[in-house]
Design an enzyme around this catalytic site. Structure first.
Site, PDB file in Angstrom:
ATOM      1  N   ASP A  36       0.819  -1.215   0.000  1.00  0.00           N
ATOM      2  CA  ASP A  36       0.000   0.000   0.000  1.00  0.00           C
ATOM      3  C   ASP A  36       0.852   1.264   0.000  1.00  0.00           C
ATOM      4  O   ASP A  36       0.326   2.372  -0.089  1.00  0.00           O
ATOM      5  CB  ASP A  36      -0.916   0.022   1.234  1.00  0.00           C
ATOM      6  CG  ASP A  36      -2.128  -0.877   1.065  1.00  0.00           C
ATOM      7  OD1 ASP A  36      -2.242  -1.492  -0.008  1.00  0.00           O
ATOM      8  OD2 ASP A  36      -2.956  -0.959   1.990  1.00  0.00           O
ATOM      9  N   ASP A 297      -9.633  25.949 -40.694  1.00  0.00           N
ATOM     10  CA  ASP A 297      -9.104  24.741 -40.053  1.00  0.00           C
ATOM     11  C   ASP A 297     -10.114  24.153 -39.075  1.00  0.00           C
ATOM     12  O   ASP A 297     -10.327  22.942 -39.026  1.00  0.00           O
ATOM     13  CB  ASP A 297      -7.800  25.050 -39.317  1.00  0.00           C
ATOM     14  CG  ASP A 297      -6.650  25.321 -40.279  1.00  0.00           C
ATOM     15  OD1 ASP A 297      -6.581  24.625 -41.300  1.00  0.00           O
ATOM     16  OD2 ASP A 297      -5.846  26.218 -40.003  1.00  0.00           O
ATOM     17  N   GLY A 432      -7.673  13.390 -42.539  1.00  0.00           N
ATOM     18  CA  GLY A 432      -7.865  12.319 -43.509  1.00  0.00           C
ATOM     19  C   GLY A 432      -6.902  12.335 -44.671  1.00  0.00           C
ATOM     20  O   GLY A 432      -6.269  11.326 -44.996  1.00  0.00           O
ATOM     21  N   MET A 433      -6.732  13.473 -45.338  1.00  0.00           N
ATOM     22  CA  MET A 433      -5.873  13.530 -46.515  1.00  0.00           C
ATOM     23  C   MET A 433      -4.417  13.261 -46.140  1.00  0.00           C
ATOM     24  O   MET A 433      -3.680  12.616 -46.886  1.00  0.00           O
ATOM     25  CB  MET A 433      -6.006  14.901 -47.191  1.00  0.00           C
ATOM     26  CG  MET A 433      -5.230  15.003 -48.499  1.00  0.00           C
ATOM     27  SD  MET A 433      -5.621  13.660 -49.661  1.00  0.00           S
ATOM     28  CE  MET A 433      -7.324  14.054 -50.047  1.00  0.00           C
TER      29      MET A 433
END
Length: 510
Positions: A36, A297, A432-433
């Site tokens: 502990d 953006d 994504g790109m």
């Protein structure tokens, strides 16, 4: 008590030790079995301080079980008093040693007579509360102890605007960076800081707390009980709105102004601050997040879904920032702070589709797997879940790992905090790109296609032809195609995914 592989909030004694080790010249003794006493190692690793953690263990072993703990505990307190010379020693059991049902309060009373320093027993129910609740209770207990011990207090408030910051403590999520940002904010508002507790403060400081004109509680988790006690006993107003995000920053500053006007005592200040002009100037010219949220953006996030999970303060604030300031859909928001569920629900009911209150990480993982968000904002556990599901995750709350105890300046509060959060949000989403181009030009993202899901259900097996076909799909939609195909296969009772099954799943969805 609960047996689990992972806990969002630790056992109660960890909260007590966090408060004790935040104060200067305070020593904590835990009455605990071996195993502990991991707090020292954990704090030394995460905080990366030069000084040793002022906490030791009075070990419960077979000799203690046979003869009792009184002599060992009292001797330990007296020895630490002579060796360390602390102003205060706090004794706490752990959830394990609490099973023995020993009268540790009596041991503390006996040691107090012999020792030169003050000794208190942490008045916490280890069966009912967790780390966060115990920290809040222990801080309030220390403040109450020293205020009641002082008997005669100088209760004249300062002539100049002044404030106590309550709740900054060790192992808090970016707490030290937030404290620096709050100092900057209060300096701009010409408000003098009276005390900051417990981090870096002395236990002699609480007796001066009533001299401030109001208290600022940046996080609901720790400090709220202390503020309520000071409000009840000394009539001190407090501000508990977390200054995170542009909108709540403005609201917090307006509440600060209101709190300063509450007391009848006149304010003598070297300059007059126009609060509304300050808010306008900081929001428009200092915080970069305001214009970023209107940029192209940020508009690319339209239609993106997120899941948010963390402590009540950070989860609620991040949810409001995402939905209200950045226009990002929050599909589900949750917290592991069950004791603050009512406040949490009230704060975010208009900003998300679903609310979850749980301390079960498996339940959170199942929701993330079901929602399939574009990004996750959560704790270290949600970061692990995101890695398994290949969903990006930004860590916004404790519990966190060492990379979120940064040496650089990264506040979440204040106007600089809005910039940090905007960066975190933007960098957490997979573009994504960019991923598609990395696939085409053999960039760094060349790991194998993940076909395991988080669910405990039996997943369909992909044959080599279907794996090859899946690899031809652009990466930024590949995971979604994989999950939809597996859902279709389970629904139809198909165990092996072939190219024909992929086409059938596509037709079923279109």
């Amino acid at each position: 008590m609960k047996l689990a592989h992972w806990m969002y909030a630790g056992p109660a004694h960890i909260g007590t030790l966090r408060v004790a080790s935040s104060f200067k010249n305070v020593h904590a003794i835990m009455h605990a079995p071996l195993g502990d006493d991991y707090f020292n190692v954990m704090r030394s690793m995460l905080e990366r301080e030069r000084n040793f953690t002022p906490a030791t263990a009075s070990i419960v072993d077979r000799h203690v079980l046979a003869r009792g703990s009184r002599k060992r505990v009292v001797d330990h307190i007296i020895r630490k008093d002579k060796e360390e010379g602390p102003d205060l020693i706090i004794l706490t059991p752990t959830c394990t040693s609490s099973i023995l049902q020993e009268d540790l309060k009596n041991f503390v009373d006996r040691a107090s007579i012999i020792s030169d320093c003050n000794v208190i027993f942490a008045d916490v129910d280890h069966y009912q509360v967790n780390e966060i609740q115990a920290a809040d209770r222990t801080l309030e207990q220390v403040v109450r102890y020293y205020l009641e011990k002082s008997h005669t207090l100088d209760q004249f408030v300062t002539d100049a605007p002044s404030v106590n910051i309550i709740g900054i403590l060790t192992l808090g999520f970016h707490n030290r960076h937030d404290c620096r940002e709050l100092r900057r904010l209060l300096k701009d508002l010409d408000i003098r800081i009276n005390q900051i507790i417990p981090e870096g403060g002395s236990v002699e400081d609480p007796k001066n707390l009533p001299k401030a004109r109001f208290n600022l509680i940046p996080y609901r988790e720790v400090g709220l009980m202390t503020a309520m006690y000071l409000n009840k006993e000394f009539g001190m107003p407090y501000v508990s709105t977390t200054p995170m995000g542009a909108v709540d920053m403005a609201e917090c500053i307006r509440q600060i102004k209101k709190s300063l006007e509450t007391l009848a005592a006149p304010i003598l200040s070297s300059k007059r601050v126009d609060y509304e002009s300050y808010i306008d100037g900081q929001t428009r010219f200092v915080s970069q997040a305001a214009w970023f949220s209107r940029s192209i953006d940020c508009q690319n996030f339209t239609g993106k879904e997120t899941v948010v999970f963390g402590d009540a303060t950070h989860a609620a604030s991040i949810t409001k920032i995402l939905a209200r300031e950045m226009g990002i859909r929050v599909s589900c928001t949750g917290t592991y702070c069950k004791h603050d569920a009512e406040w949490f629900k009230e704060q975010i009911k208009d900003f998300c589709d679903e609310i979850i209150i749980t301390d079960d990480h498996a339940e959170v993982g199942d929701i993330i797997s079901r929602v399939e968000p574009s990004a996750i904002f959560g704790t270290q556990m949600e970061r692990h879940i995101g890695k398994r599901l290949e969903i990006p995750c930004g860590v916004i709350s404790a519990p966190a790992h060492i990379q979120n105890f940064s040496l650089g300046y990264r506040p979440f509060l204040g106007y600089e905090g809005t910039n940090q959060i905007a960066d975190l949000v933007y960098n957490s989403f997979a573009l994504g790109m960019e991923d598609h181009l990395l696939d085409i030009f053999c960039g760094h993202d060349t790991k194998e296609i993940m076909t395991k899901s988080l669910s405990t259900d039996i997943s369909p097996i992909w044959d080599p032809e279907s794996r090859q076909e899946l690899g031809k799909i652009p990466r930024f939609v590949r995971d979604e195609v994989k999950r939809n195909t597996e859902k279709f296969a389970r629904r139809k009772g198909i165990l092996n995914v072939t190219v024909e099954v992929m086409h059938a799943a596509k037709e079923a969805l279109s």
